[in-house]
Design a protein around this motif. Structure first.
Motif, PDB file in Angstrom:
ATOM      1  N   SER A 147       0.854  -1.191   0.000  1.00 42.57           N
ATOM      2  CA  SER A 147       0.000   0.000   0.000  1.00 42.57           C
ATOM      3  C   SER A 147       0.882   1.229   0.000  1.00 42.57           C
ATOM      4  O   SER A 147       1.502   1.561   0.997  1.00 42.57           O
ATOM      5  CB  SER A 147      -0.898   0.003   1.240  1.00 42.57           C
ATOM      6  N   ALA A 148       0.996   1.884  -1.123  1.00 39.87           N
ATOM      7  CA  ALA A 148       1.800   3.100  -1.212  1.00 39.87           C
ATOM      8  C   ALA A 148       0.924   4.311  -0.918  1.00 39.87           C
ATOM      9  O   ALA A 148      -0.294   4.231  -0.884  1.00 39.87           O
ATOM     10  CB  ALA A 148       2.424   3.219  -2.603  1.00 39.87           C
ATOM     11  N   ALA A 149       1.591   5.436  -0.685  1.00 39.08           N
ATOM     12  CA  ALA A 149       0.869   6.675  -0.379  1.00 39.08           C
ATOM     13  C   ALA A 149       0.426   7.313  -1.699  1.00 39.08           C
ATOM     14  O   ALA A 149       1.136   8.122  -2.286  1.00 39.08           O
ATOM     15  CB  ALA A 149       1.749   7.617   0.411  1.00 39.08           C
ATOM     16  N   HIS A 150      -0.766   6.947  -2.183  1.00 37.87           N
ATOM     17  CA  HIS A 150      -1.182   7.324  -3.529  1.00 37.87           C
ATOM     18  C   HIS A 150      -1.638   8.767  -3.648  1.00 37.87           C
ATOM     19  O   HIS A 150      -1.955   9.228  -4.741  1.00 37.87           O
ATOM     20  CB  HIS A 150      -2.277   6.372  -4.018  1.00 37.87           C
ATOM     21  N   ASP A 151      -1.718   9.477  -2.529  1.00 35.57           N
ATOM     22  CA  ASP A 151      -2.052  10.889  -2.616  1.00 35.57           C
ATOM     23  C   ASP A 151      -0.829  11.710  -3.017  1.00 35.57           C
ATOM     24  O   ASP A 151      -0.929  12.907  -3.265  1.00 35.57           O
ATOM     25  CB  ASP A 151      -2.615  11.395  -1.288  1.00 35.57           C
ATOM     26  N   LEU A 152       0.333  11.066  -3.071  1.00 39.01           N
ATOM     27  CA  LEU A 152       1.564  11.726  -3.500  1.00 39.01           C
ATOM     28  C   LEU A 152       1.890  11.303  -4.924  1.00 39.01           C
ATOM     29  O   LEU A 152       1.355  10.326  -5.449  1.00 39.01           O
ATOM     30  CB  LEU A 152       2.709  11.347  -2.567  1.00 39.01           C
ATOM     31  N   VAL A 153       2.794  12.026  -5.537  1.00 37.52           N
ATOM     32  CA  VAL A 153       3.214  11.721  -6.902  1.00 37.52           C
ATOM     33  C   VAL A 153       4.579  11.064  -6.860  1.00 37.52           C
ATOM     34  O   VAL A 153       5.528  11.621  -6.294  1.00 37.52           O
ATOM     35  CB  VAL A 153       3.265  13.010  -7.760  1.00 37.52           C
ATOM     36  N   ALA A 154       4.701   9.885  -7.455  1.00 34.93           N
ATOM     37  CA  ALA A 154       5.955   9.139  -7.423  1.00 34.93           C
ATOM     38  C   ALA A 154       7.099   9.954  -8.010  1.00 34.93           C
ATOM     39  O   ALA A 154       8.236   9.883  -7.539  1.00 34.93           O
ATOM     40  CB  ALA A 154       5.802   7.822  -8.179  1.00 34.93           C
ATOM     41  N   GLY A 155       6.806  10.722  -9.033  1.00 33.08           N
ATOM     42  CA  GLY A 155       7.852  11.474  -9.709  1.00 33.08           C
ATOM     43  C   GLY A 155       8.346  12.684  -8.950  1.00 33.08           C
ATOM     44  O   GLY A 155       9.375  13.264  -9.310  1.00 33.08           O
ATOM     45  N   ASP A 156       7.633  13.076  -7.901  1.00 34.38           N
ATOM     46  CA  ASP A 156       8.093  14.205  -7.090  1.00 34.38           C
ATOM     47  C   ASP A 156       8.989  13.757  -5.941  1.00 34.38           C
ATOM     48  O   ASP A 156      10.009  14.391  -5.642  1.00 34.38           O
ATOM     49  CB  ASP A 156       6.896  14.974  -6.536  1.00 34.38           C
ATOM     50  N   ASP A 157       8.602  12.687  -5.258  1.00 33.27           N
ATOM     51  CA  ASP A 157       9.373  12.198  -4.109  1.00 33.27           C
ATOM     52  C   ASP A 157       9.034  10.725  -3.943  1.00 33.27           C
ATOM     53  O   ASP A 157       8.068  10.363  -3.273  1.00 33.27           O
ATOM     54  CB  ASP A 157       9.013  12.987  -2.851  1.00 33.27           C
ATOM     55  N   PHE A 158       9.819   9.866  -4.563  1.00 29.97           N
ATOM     56  CA  PHE A 158       9.492   8.440  -4.570  1.00 29.97           C
ATOM     57  C   PHE A 158       9.608   7.831  -3.174  1.00 29.97           C
ATOM     58  O   PHE A 158       8.836   6.947  -2.805  1.00 29.97           O
ATOM     59  CB  PHE A 158      10.402   7.698  -5.546  1.00 29.97           C
ATOM     60  N   PHE A 159      10.546   8.301  -2.388  1.00 30.59           N
ATOM     61  CA  PHE A 159      10.712   7.825  -1.017  1.00 30.59           C
ATOM     62  C   PHE A 159       9.444   8.105  -0.208  1.00 30.59           C
ATOM     63  O   PHE A 159       8.920   7.234   0.487  1.00 30.59           O
ATOM     64  CB  PHE A 159      11.919   8.517  -0.383  1.00 30.59           C
ATOM     65  N   GLN A 160       8.922   9.312  -0.311  1.00 29.68           N
ATOM     66  CA  GLN A 160       7.706   9.688   0.407  1.00 29.68           C
ATOM     67  C   GLN A 160       6.486   8.992  -0.190  1.00 29.68           C
ATOM     68  O   GLN A 160       5.564   8.590   0.531  1.00 29.68           O
ATOM     69  CB  GLN A 160       7.533  11.210   0.352  1.00 29.68           C
ATOM     70  N   PHE A 161       6.465   8.843  -1.485  1.00 29.46           N
ATOM     71  CA  PHE A 161       5.357   8.181  -2.176  1.00 29.46           C
ATOM     72  C   PHE A 161       5.148   6.768  -1.639  1.00 29.46           C
ATOM     73  O   PHE A 161       4.010   6.349  -1.387  1.00 29.46           O
ATOM     74  CB  PHE A 161       5.645   8.135  -3.678  1.00 29.46           C
ATOM     75  N   VAL A 162       6.222   6.045  -1.459  1.00 29.93           N
ATOM     76  CA  VAL A 162       6.130   4.658  -0.992  1.00 29.93           C
ATOM     77  C   VAL A 162       6.020   4.576   0.525  1.00 29.93           C
ATOM     78  O   VAL A 162       5.249   3.784   1.065  1.00 29.93           O
ATOM     79  CB  VAL A 162       7.346   3.842  -1.479  1.00 29.93           C
ATOM     80  N   ASN A 163       6.783   5.420   1.224  1.00 29.82           N
ATOM     81  CA  ASN A 163       6.927   5.263   2.673  1.00 29.82           C
ATOM     82  C   ASN A 163       6.200   6.328   3.491  1.00 29.82           C
ATOM     83  O   ASN A 163       6.356   6.371   4.712  1.00 29.82           O
ATOM     84  CB  ASN A 163       8.418   5.287   3.041  1.00 29.82           C
ATOM     85  N   GLY A 164       5.414   7.188   2.845  1.00 33.15           N
ATOM     86  CA  GLY A 164       4.795   8.303   3.552  1.00 33.15           C
ATOM     87  C   GLY A 164       3.945   7.884   4.729  1.00 33.15           C
ATOM     88  O   GLY A 164       3.998   8.508   5.807  1.00 33.15           O
ATOM     89  N   ASP A 165       3.161   6.831   4.569  1.00 30.22           N
ATOM     90  CA  ASP A 165       2.322   6.337   5.653  1.00 30.22           C
ATOM     91  C   ASP A 165       3.179   5.916   6.844  1.00 30.22           C
ATOM     92  O   ASP A 165       2.902   6.265   7.992  1.00 30.22           O
ATOM     93  CB  ASP A 165       1.507   5.140   5.147  1.00 30.22           C
ATOM     94  N   TRP A 166       4.221   5.154   6.555  1.00 27.60           N
ATOM     95  CA  TRP A 166       5.126   4.668   7.609  1.00 27.60           C
ATOM     96  C   TRP A 166       5.826   5.834   8.292  1.00 27.60           C
ATOM     97  O   TRP A 166       5.916   5.872   9.522  1.00 27.60           O
ATOM     98  CB  TRP A 166       6.148   3.714   6.997  1.00 27.60           C
ATOM     99  N   LEU A 167       6.299   6.780   7.534  1.00 26.70           N
ATOM    100  CA  LEU A 167       7.007   7.928   8.102  1.00 26.70           C
ATOM    101  C   LEU A 167       6.105   8.738   9.022  1.00 26.70           C
ATOM    102  O   LEU A 167       6.529   9.207  10.083  1.00 26.70           O
ATOM    103  CB  LEU A 167       7.549   8.818   6.980  1.00 26.70           C
ATOM    104  N   ALA A 168       4.841   8.894   8.628  1.00 27.74           N
ATOM    105  CA  ALA A 168       3.917   9.699   9.418  1.00 27.74           C
ATOM    106  C   ALA A 168       3.546   9.025  10.734  1.00 27.74           C
ATOM    107  O   ALA A 168       3.314   9.694  11.744  1.00 27.74           O
ATOM    108  CB  ALA A 168       2.656   9.971   8.604  1.00 27.74           C
ATOM    109  N   LYS A 169       3.491   7.705  10.745  1.00 25.63           N
ATOM    110  CA  LYS A 169       3.023   6.965  11.918  1.00 25.63           C
ATOM    111  C   LYS A 169       4.150   6.440  12.810  1.00 25.63           C
ATOM    112  O   LYS A 169       3.885   5.860  13.858  1.00 25.63           O
ATOM    113  CB  LYS A 169       2.154   5.795  11.471  1.00 25.63           C
ATOM    114  N   THR A 170       5.384   6.647  12.398  1.00 27.90           N
ATOM    115  CA  THR A 170       6.510   6.045  13.101  1.00 27.90           C
ATOM    116  C   THR A 170       7.274   7.092  13.895  1.00 27.90           C
ATOM    117  O   THR A 170       7.580   8.166  13.389  1.00 27.90           O
ATOM    118  CB  THR A 170       7.468   5.366  12.099  1.00 27.90           C
ATOM    119  N   GLU A 171       7.595   6.755  15.123  1.00 27.06           N
ATOM    120  CA  GLU A 171       8.450   7.587  15.952  1.00 27.06           C
ATOM    121  C   GLU A 171       9.757   6.856  16.218  1.00 27.06           C
ATOM    122  O   GLU A 171       9.766   5.642  16.425  1.00 27.06           O
ATOM    123  CB  GLU A 171       7.764   7.915  17.284  1.00 27.06           C
TER     124      GLU A 171
END
Length: 689
Positions: free
Chosen positions: A48-72
């Motif tokens: 499940s990738a973060a589909h509200d983002l654009v892969a071509g703008d920030d692929f790291f955030q596109f794939v891992n955005g959910d994890w980054l937001a929920k992880t401390e």
């Protein structure tokens, strides 16, 4: 040159016996405790990738955005990522094995050593009761220094084999010089002794010399740390002593080569005969130094950092004995701080953990105990782990993947229109002679002769360090062994050793999320396949390409081929130098070039191998790239990331993920268009191999 899944916290480095090939101490990841993580790619290949983002703008955030937001990041960590999930599970398994070994009457002698070492380190009450007494003999020897010859003997006796310059460009060692024993740069048939710069208590010369408010504050905190450790040990006038030690270390730092110079192996190829030291590096009684270092029978040395060896020797001659004695006393206390009473441990952490890495909480005792055991008895612990947790079937499947990716890399070499036939033949010879170790060594190390006491934590660390040094020095009288491993089997990492023309893939990395025997090839080639390709590619990066199939440093390229290679790799260095994680700090594209080249070429080769493995099946390149980006999910505290950018050969995880922007298949998989931030025009996409 290693993949480096994640970087251990600096606060643990000073107790390490040697540095790993990932650019940090072998601490086996206990500094990366992992809470519950979001799922990685599943066995079915769905994510499940973060589909509200654009892969071509920030692929790291596109794939891992959910994890980054929920992880401390846990309070006792400076960084945390995907590798930590695996490391935490591995550590939990290892502790159970150690505890079982300690009570099993039928346990092997090595298992007994492991159990006794671990439990001695865990005996906090016993350590507290002994106070500074276990260190008193060493401090008494330092206090008894009465001449520069005595000083040279003491400096030589403190030498430890703890640096590999080809795979750790931090060159961090508290000893005045670092020692590495390996085959000669131009003589692959014989081992030699390498001397490297050392003598600093902070990670790099930049921490002493950089003109910035941040570094100035760290220098103030480090000097206060020196004073605090000396005060705990009962020294008087500690502020003045700390000021003198700090002044000496600044002078040592001024003699050090910078990061880029240190990474240039051509500048490191300096052969000095035993008799040369007196003339080239006056100030040190070299006979005394080498005698106490057990190197007095060594006829020649490779001096990796001649300016530092000469500069530090001059400081031995020019600096008063009192300052050197304070310096040695502090570094002795600092080095063994983890096996001293709680006050020393907490003071050590307050600087190396909190000040340097912004880590708010010290790791639990069992994690630090496991770390120390892993360092001292690496292969003994690894053997326990492999026997219990690494099936032969996994080894065979990974070996097949390795063969497939090597074949893919070979095909890529054959398709290079810019490479001359003679150069291409030499490159193919490197691939054909490449030794690949999967899971564990062909031959396990012996610990015969090492004494471990269940009640003497500090003594165990001292004896283990000396044992390791003796093992390394013994290699000077032995044939070169290309199958020798540089990583223990329970380390979550992988490595390429250009001098040996060999690679190691430890068992611990060959499990989910990097390798899952139940997962599809799509998932495995995107994760462990990229790691395998990365290590293969290191044989042909800007450093590895300087070594031939036998590991000899020589020019095997035509002039035209070398010029093309430098131009192409230079474009990647420029690409990475444009990344700016902080407003005042950019990535050094030249410093990270070897790893960035390996990331790019390794990912491309793994993608090729994946496509070949499909036969008549349909490729899922989108899932392949998502699996790759997920393997890099990582968060770091600002101070820790700054330290990485300044001292490490690896780029931060986000920017390693961004190498996808150089692959045409990624553009097609995610419909990346001009105007998006990661978009590169076809002519600007870097391809070296």
């Amino acid at each position: 040159m290693s993949f480096s899944i994640s970087k251990p916290s600096f606060e643990l480095r000073t107790s390490a016996l040697r540095l790993s090939l990932c650019g940090a101490a072998i601490v086996f990841m206990p500094s990366f405790v992992c809470a519950q993580a979001l799922p990685m790619a599943s066995a079915t290949g769905t994510v499940s990738a973060a589909h509200d983002l654009v892969a071509g703008d920030d692929f790291f955030q596109f794939v891992n955005g959910d994890w980054l937001a929920k992880t401390e990041i846990p309070a006792d960590k400076s960084s945390w990522g995907a590798g930590g999930v695996l490391a935490e599970d591995t550590n939990a398994r290892i502790v159970k094995l150690i505890e079982t070994a300690a009570t099993d009457k039928a346990a092997s002698s090595n298992a007994r050593l492991v159990g006794d070492f671990y439990h001695a380190y865990m005996d906090e009450d016993g350590i507290e009761a002994k106070g500074i007494a276990p260190l008193a003999p060493m401090l008494k020897q330092i206090a008894a220094i009465k001449s520069k010859t005595d000083l040279a003997h003491t400096l030589g006796a403190s030498l430890r084999a703890d640096v590999d310059p080809l795979n750790n460009t931090n060159f961090f060692t508290e000893n005045i010089f670092g020692l590495w024993v390996a085959q000669g740069l131009t003589d692959p048939q014989h081992n030699t002794a390498y001397l490297l710069q050392g003598g600093l208590g902070m990670p790099d010369r930049a921490y002493y010399l950089a003109d910035s408010q941040l570094m100035a504050e760290l220098r103030t905190k480090y000097q206060a740390h020196i004073a605090a450790m000396l005060k705990l040990a009962g020294f008087d006038d500690v502020e003045a002593r700390a000021a003198r030690v700090m002044s000496l270390e600044i002078k040592i730092a001024e003699s050090h080569a910078d990061r880029e110079t240190s990474a240039d192996v051509q500048k490191a190829n300096n052969t000095w005969r035993f008799a040369d030291f007196a003339g080239k590096a006056p100030g040190m009684d070299w006979n005394a130094f080498f005698t106490s270092a057990h190197l007095n029978s060594q006829k020649t040395f490779t001096v990796w950092h001649p300016s530092a060896v000469s500069g530090e020797a001059a400081l031995v001659g020019a600096t008063e004995l009192g300052t050197w004695k304070d310096y040695l006393a502090f570094h002795t206390i600092n080095h063994f701080g983890s096996v001293l009473p709680k006050a020393y441990v907490e003071q050590h952490f307050s600087f190396y953990g909190t000040a340097l890495s912004d880590t708010p909480q010290l790791s639990l005792r069992w994690k630090r105990s496991l770390n120390a055991t892993n360092v001292a008895l690496d292969e003994a612990v690894g053997h326990l782990y492999v026997d219990r947790y690494f099936p032969e079937a996994n080894k065979l499947r990974v070996r097949t993947m390795v063969d497939n990716i090597i074949a893919a890399f070979s095909r890529r070499i054959e398709q290079l229109d810019w490479m001359a036939p003679a150069t291409r033949a030499q490159a193919q010879a490197k691939l054909k002679t490449l030794y690949v170790g999967v899971g564990y060594p062909d031959k396990w190390a012996s610990y015969a002769g090492l004494t471990v006491s269940p009640t003497d934590a500090l003594g165990n660390v001292q004896r283990a360090e000396q044992f390791h040094l003796t093992q390394q020095l013994a290699k000077l009288r032995k044939k070169v062994d290309r199958t020798e491993w540089s990583m223990p089997s329970h380390l979550v990492d992988a490595v390429n050793m250009p001098l040996q023309n060999s690679m190691n893939f430890p068992a611990a990395i060959l499990q989910p999320p990097y390798f899952d025997p139940q997962a599809s090839d799509t998932v495995n080639y995107g994760a462990i396949g990229a790691i395998i390709g990365h290590e293969i590619s290191h044989s042909f990066d800007d450093q590895g390409a300087q070594f031939d199939a036998q590991g000899r440093l020589r020019e095997w390229w035509s002039a035209a081929d070398l010029a093309h290679f430098k131009t192409a790799s230079g474009a990647l260095a420029i690409q990475y130098s444009a990344y700016k994680p902080f407003p005042d700090l950019a990535i050094n594209g030249q410093q990270t070039l070897s790893e960035n080249l390996a990331d790019l070429a390794g990912l491309a080769a793994s993608l090729d191998a994946y496509h070949v493995s499909l036969k008549d099946n349909i490729a899922d390149d989108r899932q392949f790239f998502i699996g790759y980006a997920q393997s890099w999910r990582n968060k770091a505290r600002d101070a820790a990331q700054r330290q990485q950018i300044l001292t490490d050969g690896h780029s931060p995880a986000k920017y390693r993920t961004a190498t996808v922007r150089n692959l045409e298949a990624w553009y097609k998989a995610f419909d990346v268009q001009p105007g998006q931030m990661l978009y590169l025009a076809p002519a600007d996409r870097v391809r070296v191999w």
